[in-house]
Design a protein around this motif. Structure first.
Motif, PDB file in Angstrom:
ATOM      1  N   LYS B   7      21.849  16.446 -44.731  1.00 44.41           N
ATOM      2  CA  LYS B   7      21.219  15.661 -43.674  1.00 44.41           C
ATOM      3  C   LYS B   7      19.692  15.753 -43.803  1.00 44.41           C
ATOM      4  O   LYS B   7      18.985  14.745 -43.657  1.00 44.41           O
ATOM      5  CB  LYS B   7      21.678  16.178 -42.312  1.00 44.41           C
ATOM      6  N   ILE B   8      19.193  16.959 -44.090  1.00 41.18           N
ATOM      7  CA  ILE B   8      17.731  17.132 -44.227  1.00 41.18           C
ATOM      8  C   ILE B   8      17.224  16.304 -45.411  1.00 41.18           C
ATOM      9  O   ILE B   8      16.214  15.614 -45.318  1.00 41.18           O
ATOM     10  CB  ILE B   8      17.352  18.616 -44.441  1.00 41.18           C
ATOM     11  N   ILE B   9      17.959  16.369 -46.528  1.00 47.18           N
ATOM     12  CA  ILE B   9      17.529  15.625 -47.716  1.00 47.18           C
ATOM     13  C   ILE B   9      17.507  14.127 -47.420  1.00 47.18           C
ATOM     14  O   ILE B   9      16.575  13.420 -47.823  1.00 47.18           O
ATOM     15  CB  ILE B   9      18.447  15.945 -48.916  1.00 47.18           C
ATOM     16  N   GLU B  10      18.498  13.674 -46.674  1.00 45.39           N
ATOM     17  CA  GLU B  10      18.563  12.261 -46.298  1.00 45.39           C
ATOM     18  C   GLU B  10      17.329  11.863 -45.483  1.00 45.39           C
ATOM     19  O   GLU B  10      16.682  10.852 -45.760  1.00 45.39           O
ATOM     20  CB  GLU B  10      19.869  12.031 -45.492  1.00 45.39           C
ATOM     21  N   GLU B  11      16.982  12.730 -44.516  1.00 43.26           N
ATOM     22  CA  GLU B  11      15.798  12.464 -43.676  1.00 43.26           C
ATOM     23  C   GLU B  11      14.531  12.431 -44.523  1.00 43.26           C
ATOM     24  O   GLU B  11      13.656  11.579 -44.324  1.00 43.26           O
ATOM     25  CB  GLU B  11      15.653  13.556 -42.606  1.00 43.26           C
ATOM     26  N   ILE B  12      14.450  13.381 -45.457  1.00 46.30           N
ATOM     27  CA  ILE B  12      13.267  13.453 -46.330  1.00 46.30           C
ATOM     28  C   ILE B  12      13.119  12.150 -47.111  1.00 46.30           C
ATOM     29  O   ILE B  12      12.028  11.592 -47.230  1.00 46.30           O
ATOM     30  CB  ILE B  12      13.367  14.670 -47.280  1.00 46.30           C
ATOM     31  N   LYS B  13      14.247  11.639 -47.605  1.00 42.29           N
ATOM     32  CA  LYS B  13      14.223  10.402 -48.403  1.00 42.29           C
ATOM     33  C   LYS B  13      13.711   9.234 -47.568  1.00 42.29           C
ATOM     34  O   LYS B  13      12.863   8.454 -48.019  1.00 42.29           O
ATOM     35  CB  LYS B  13      15.626  10.091 -48.937  1.00 42.29           C
ATOM     36  N   ILE B  14      14.207   9.127 -46.349  1.00 38.03           N
ATOM     37  CA  ILE B  14      13.806   8.013 -45.476  1.00 38.03           C
ATOM     38  C   ILE B  14      12.309   8.109 -45.157  1.00 38.03           C
ATOM     39  O   ILE B  14      11.565   7.130 -45.292  1.00 38.03           O
ATOM     40  CB  ILE B  14      14.648   8.012 -44.170  1.00 38.03           C
ATOM     41  N   LYS B  15      11.871   9.325 -44.780  1.00 41.84           N
ATOM     42  CA  LYS B  15      10.466   9.499 -44.379  1.00 41.84           C
ATOM     43  C   LYS B  15       9.509   9.288 -45.547  1.00 41.84           C
ATOM     44  O   LYS B  15       8.453   8.662 -45.393  1.00 41.84           O
ATOM     45  CB  LYS B  15      10.251  10.881 -43.758  1.00 41.84           C
ATOM     46  N   SER B  16       9.879   9.812 -46.713  1.00 45.43           N
ATOM     47  CA  SER B  16       8.953   9.681 -47.850  1.00 45.43           C
ATOM     48  C   SER B  16       8.862   8.222 -48.298  1.00 45.43           C
ATOM     49  O   SER B  16       7.805   7.762 -48.738  1.00 45.43           O
ATOM     50  CB  SER B  16       9.374  10.588 -49.011  1.00 45.43           C
ATOM     51  N   ALA B  17       9.978   7.480 -48.138  1.00 43.86           N
ATOM     52  CA  ALA B  17       9.945   6.047 -48.480  1.00 43.86           C
ATOM     53  C   ALA B  17       9.018   5.312 -47.522  1.00 43.86           C
ATOM     54  O   ALA B  17       8.265   4.423 -47.906  1.00 43.86           O
ATOM     55  CB  ALA B  17      11.356   5.471 -48.421  1.00 43.86           C
ATOM     56  N   LYS B  18       9.072   5.713 -46.252  1.00 46.76           N
ATOM     57  CA  LYS B  18       8.217   5.105 -45.238  1.00 46.76           C
ATOM     58  C   LYS B  18       6.735   5.353 -45.559  1.00 46.76           C
ATOM     59  O   LYS B  18       5.888   4.474 -45.387  1.00 46.76           O
ATOM     60  CB  LYS B  18       8.558   5.736 -43.881  1.00 46.76           C
ATOM     61  N   ILE B  19       6.431   6.573 -46.006  1.00 48.00           N
ATOM     62  CA  ILE B  19       5.032   6.921 -46.337  1.00 48.00           C
ATOM     63  C   ILE B  19       4.590   6.154 -47.595  1.00 48.00           C
ATOM     64  O   ILE B  19       3.449   5.716 -47.704  1.00 48.00           O
ATOM     65  CB  ILE B  19       4.874   8.456 -46.505  1.00 48.00           C
ATOM     66  N   GLY B  20       5.513   6.027 -48.539  1.00 48.00           N
ATOM     67  CA  GLY B  20       5.273   5.145 -49.675  1.00 48.00           C
ATOM     68  C   GLY B  20       4.432   5.692 -50.813  1.00 48.00           C
ATOM     69  O   GLY B  20       4.736   5.456 -51.963  1.00 48.00           O
ATOM     70  N   ARG B  21       3.385   6.442 -50.517  1.00 50.43           N
ATOM     71  CA  ARG B  21       2.518   6.923 -51.608  1.00 50.43           C
ATOM     72  C   ARG B  21       3.032   8.253 -52.141  1.00 50.43           C
ATOM     73  O   ARG B  21       3.919   8.878 -51.558  1.00 50.43           O
ATOM     74  CB  ARG B  21       1.080   7.071 -51.097  1.00 50.43           C
ATOM     75  N   SER B  22       2.431   8.711 -53.262  1.00 46.99           N
ATOM     76  CA  SER B  22       2.868   9.996 -53.806  1.00 46.99           C
ATOM     77  C   SER B  22       2.218  11.133 -53.018  1.00 46.99           C
ATOM     78  O   SER B  22       1.086  11.030 -52.547  1.00 46.99           O
ATOM     79  CB  SER B  22       2.519  10.089 -55.286  1.00 46.99           C
ATOM     80  N   LEU B  23       2.979  12.225 -52.862  1.00 47.03           N
ATOM     81  CA  LEU B  23       2.541  13.354 -52.039  1.00 47.03           C
ATOM     82  C   LEU B  23       2.642  14.649 -52.832  1.00 47.03           C
ATOM     83  O   LEU B  23       3.599  14.853 -53.575  1.00 47.03           O
ATOM     84  CB  LEU B  23       3.441  13.481 -50.802  1.00 47.03           C
ATOM     85  N   ARG B  24       1.615  15.494 -52.678  1.00 45.14           N
ATOM     86  CA  ARG B  24       1.654  16.810 -53.327  1.00 45.14           C
ATOM     87  C   ARG B  24       1.645  17.908 -52.278  1.00 45.14           C
ATOM     88  O   ARG B  24       0.716  18.017 -51.494  1.00 45.14           O
ATOM     89  CB  ARG B  24       0.415  16.988 -54.224  1.00 45.14           C
ATOM     90  N   PHE B  25       2.695  18.697 -52.267  1.00 46.22           N
ATOM     91  CA  PHE B  25       2.757  19.850 -51.365  1.00 46.22           C
ATOM     92  C   PHE B  25       2.674  21.121 -52.203  1.00 46.22           C
ATOM     93  O   PHE B  25       3.325  21.239 -53.240  1.00 46.22           O
ATOM     94  CB  PHE B  25       4.067  19.856 -50.563  1.00 46.22           C
ATOM     95  N   LEU B  44      16.150  17.676 -55.928  1.00 50.87           N
ATOM     96  CA  LEU B  44      16.735  17.122 -54.704  1.00 50.87           C
ATOM     97  C   LEU B  44      15.769  16.200 -53.987  1.00 50.87           C
ATOM     98  O   LEU B  44      16.159  15.365 -53.190  1.00 50.87           O
ATOM     99  CB  LEU B  44      17.132  18.258 -53.743  1.00 50.87           C
ATOM    100  N   LEU B  45      14.466  16.378 -54.280  1.00 54.44           N
ATOM    101  CA  LEU B  45      13.448  15.620 -53.557  1.00 54.44           C
ATOM    102  C   LEU B  45      13.214  14.247 -54.176  1.00 54.44           C
ATOM    103  O   LEU B  45      13.385  14.067 -55.382  1.00 54.44           O
ATOM    104  CB  LEU B  45      12.126  16.407 -53.541  1.00 54.44           C
ATOM    105  N   PRO B  46      12.795  13.275 -53.362  1.00 57.20           N
ATOM    106  CA  PRO B  46      12.455  11.958 -53.914  1.00 57.20           C
ATOM    107  C   PRO B  46      11.287  12.067 -54.907  1.00 57.20           C
ATOM    108  O   PRO B  46      10.496  13.017 -54.817  1.00 57.20           O
ATOM    109  CB  PRO B  46      12.030  11.161 -52.683  1.00 57.20           C
ATOM    110  N   LYS B  47      11.191  11.095 -55.800  1.00 59.30           N
ATOM    111  CA  LYS B  47      10.209  11.176 -56.886  1.00 59.30           C
ATOM    112  C   LYS B  47       8.765  11.244 -56.401  1.00 59.30           C
ATOM    113  O   LYS B  47       7.910  11.794 -57.073  1.00 59.30           O
ATOM    114  CB  LYS B  47      10.375   9.965 -57.820  1.00 59.30           C
ATOM    115  N   ASN B  48       8.485  10.645 -55.236  1.00 60.07           N
ATOM    116  CA  ASN B  48       7.082  10.636 -54.805  1.00 60.07           C
ATOM    117  C   ASN B  48       6.637  11.933 -54.129  1.00 60.07           C
ATOM    118  O   ASN B  48       5.481  12.081 -53.758  1.00 60.07           O
ATOM    119  CB  ASN B  48       6.778   9.416 -53.912  1.00 60.07           C
ATOM    120  N   ILE B  49       7.539  12.918 -54.009  1.00 60.12           N
ATOM    121  CA  ILE B  49       7.117  14.223 -53.475  1.00 60.12           C
ATOM    122  C   ILE B  49       7.064  15.236 -54.609  1.00 60.12           C
ATOM    123  O   ILE B  49       8.056  15.478 -55.298  1.00 60.12           O
ATOM    124  CB  ILE B  49       8.091  14.740 -52.395  1.00 60.12           C
TER     125      ILE B  49
END
Lengths: 78, 346
Positions: B7-25, B44-49
């Motif tokens: 469920k968390i991974i699913e949420e991460i995918k939706i939110k990161s798609a919404k943000i759209g740009r690449s993110l570095r944590f 497990l993380l989307p490509k832009n994170i």
């Protein structure tokens, strides 16, 4: 000398497994970590028998609040 | 548990798609980096994170010259106690393991009480104190019990200041260390104007932290959140903070790969100078330091520690530099970015 795997095990600096205090003798407590018992220095925390603690390099660094113990037991069962 | 993770991974995918740009944590703790790799979180993380490791491995940031001095003291016949993963860290001259092969008395310990036990048989034993706020209180306690210490202890927040001051480093969020935070609390981090989440060490803790960072970015917020509330309290561990302040004073310190960082080191106070190895052996240390010649090396540990390159981008990685034959500290420690990448990476 320790074999590498054992060394890795021994030096996993931030071991996050909580332990339960079984007995206190001054600054030292007998602590149970999922079955394995170890002597831990408790001089950096205020604790009593039955408390759960987080340990770092042989010392208890924090006590776990009671309301989180259920969650912690879940982690231990994993 | 597994359902929750999905469920968390699913949420991460939706939110990161919404943000759209690449993110570095950046994960700031070596044990976090281990957990990220062990649990395969990067996959497990989307490509832009992108998760990058920071300077959170205490052994890795210990300066070469500190290793040289302690090895020199050991070779001069002074028994030394060290935490296990310091043993293989190369100095400019040699590692403590090499000093031991040359006959020096180097004792590996897990906690400082073992050093106090050894001291009963070897009264001139010295302890090489390294680590952040998480090990400094133990060293302070041992100094009060009579242990002599060479302090290379460091404070963690000044390293975050240094990272943020380097304009080459792009970070959209920090995953703050768990146990350092247990000692120093959560308030210290407020001065860093970057989204931050203090996280525990389970794979799930890291995923939750990423999810919380995404929330902050989506809401255009910059704050310090605490995911590891089961351990970390707002005010930290006051007893531990007190003993650090009682025994140590804050000085500038040299970090491997990062250079000198202002107010980032812990020096033993004058009150305890009889247990301060830098005071006891002042002349001998001067002599050892005079013999240090900076060894040129292609090791890129300093860049790895700042998240500027990945281990694989270093020309030595996996070729001449392996855990059995480490060329730099990042490959030595089990919390070092290169060591983790070598053991678990693909």
């Amino acid at each position: 000398m320790y074999p590498l795997a054992q060394l890795a095990d021994k030096n996993d600096m931030c071991l996050a497994i909580p332990g339960k205090i079984i007995k206190i003798n001054g600054q030292i407590a007998d602590v149970n970590f999922s079955g394995a018992e170890k002597e831990i220095n408790i001089s950096l925390v205020d604790v009593k028998k039955g408390d759960y603690i987080i340990v770092h390099a042989g010392f208890a660094i924090e006590k776990l609040e009671k309301e989180n113990v259920g969650e912690i037991k879940n982690l231990l069962r994993k | 548990m597994k359902q929750k993770t999905e469920k968390i991974i699913e949420e991460i995918k939706i939110k990161s798609a919404k943000i759209g740009r690449s993110l570095r944590f950046m994960e700031l703790c070596g044990t976090h980096s281990q957990s990220v790799t062990q649990n395969g979180i990067k996959n497990l993380l989307p490509k832009n994170i992108k998760l990058v490791a920071g300077p959170g491995c205490p052994v890795c940031v210990t300066d070469q010259s500190d290793v040289d001095v302690v090895a020199g003291l050991a070779l001069a016949g002074i028994p030394v106690a060290v935490y296990g993963d310091v043993l293989n860290v190369p100095g400019n001259i040699m590692s403590l393991k090499e000093a031991r092969q040359k006959g020096a008395d180097v004792n590996v310990i897990y906690d400082v009480s073992e050093a106090l036990k050894i001291k009963k048989e070897k009264p001139n034993l010295i302890f090489f104190g390294i680590g952040f706020e998480t090990t400094a209180p133990m060293t302070a306690w041992a100094i009060k019990q009579g242990l002599a210490v060479y302090s290379a202890h460091k404070l963690f927040p000044p390293a975050m200041d240094a990272l943020l001051a380097n304009k080459k480093i792009k970070v959209d969020g920090f995953i703050n260390p768990g146990h350092v935070s247990a000692i120093i609390g959560t308030e210290v981090y407020k001065r860093f104007k970057v989204p931050q989440v203090i996280a525990g060490f389970e794979g799930e803790d890291i995923l939750i932290a990423v999810n919380m960072l995404l929330d902050q970015i989506l809401k255009n917020e910059i704050k310090v959140e605490n995911e590891y509330f089961r351990v970390v309290k707002k005010e930290g561990n006051k007893k531990a903070g007190k003993i650090i302040g009682e025994v140590f004073e804050i000085v500038d310190a040299r970090w491997r790969g990062l250079g000198v960082i202002k107010n980032s080191g812990l020096k033993i106070r004058k009150k305890y100078q009889k247990q301060d190895v830098k005071f006891i052996y002042e002349d001998l240390i001067k002599k050892i330091k005079a013999e240090i010649k900076l060894k040129p090396s292609a090791c890129k540990c300093g860049l790895v520690l700042q998240g500027l390159i990945e281990s694989k981008e270093c020309p030595l990685f996996g070729k001449v530099c392996t855990p059995d034959n480490p060329q730099g500290a990042c490959m030595v420690s089990v919390e070092g970015g290169c060591n983790i990448e070598y053991r678990y990476g693909k």
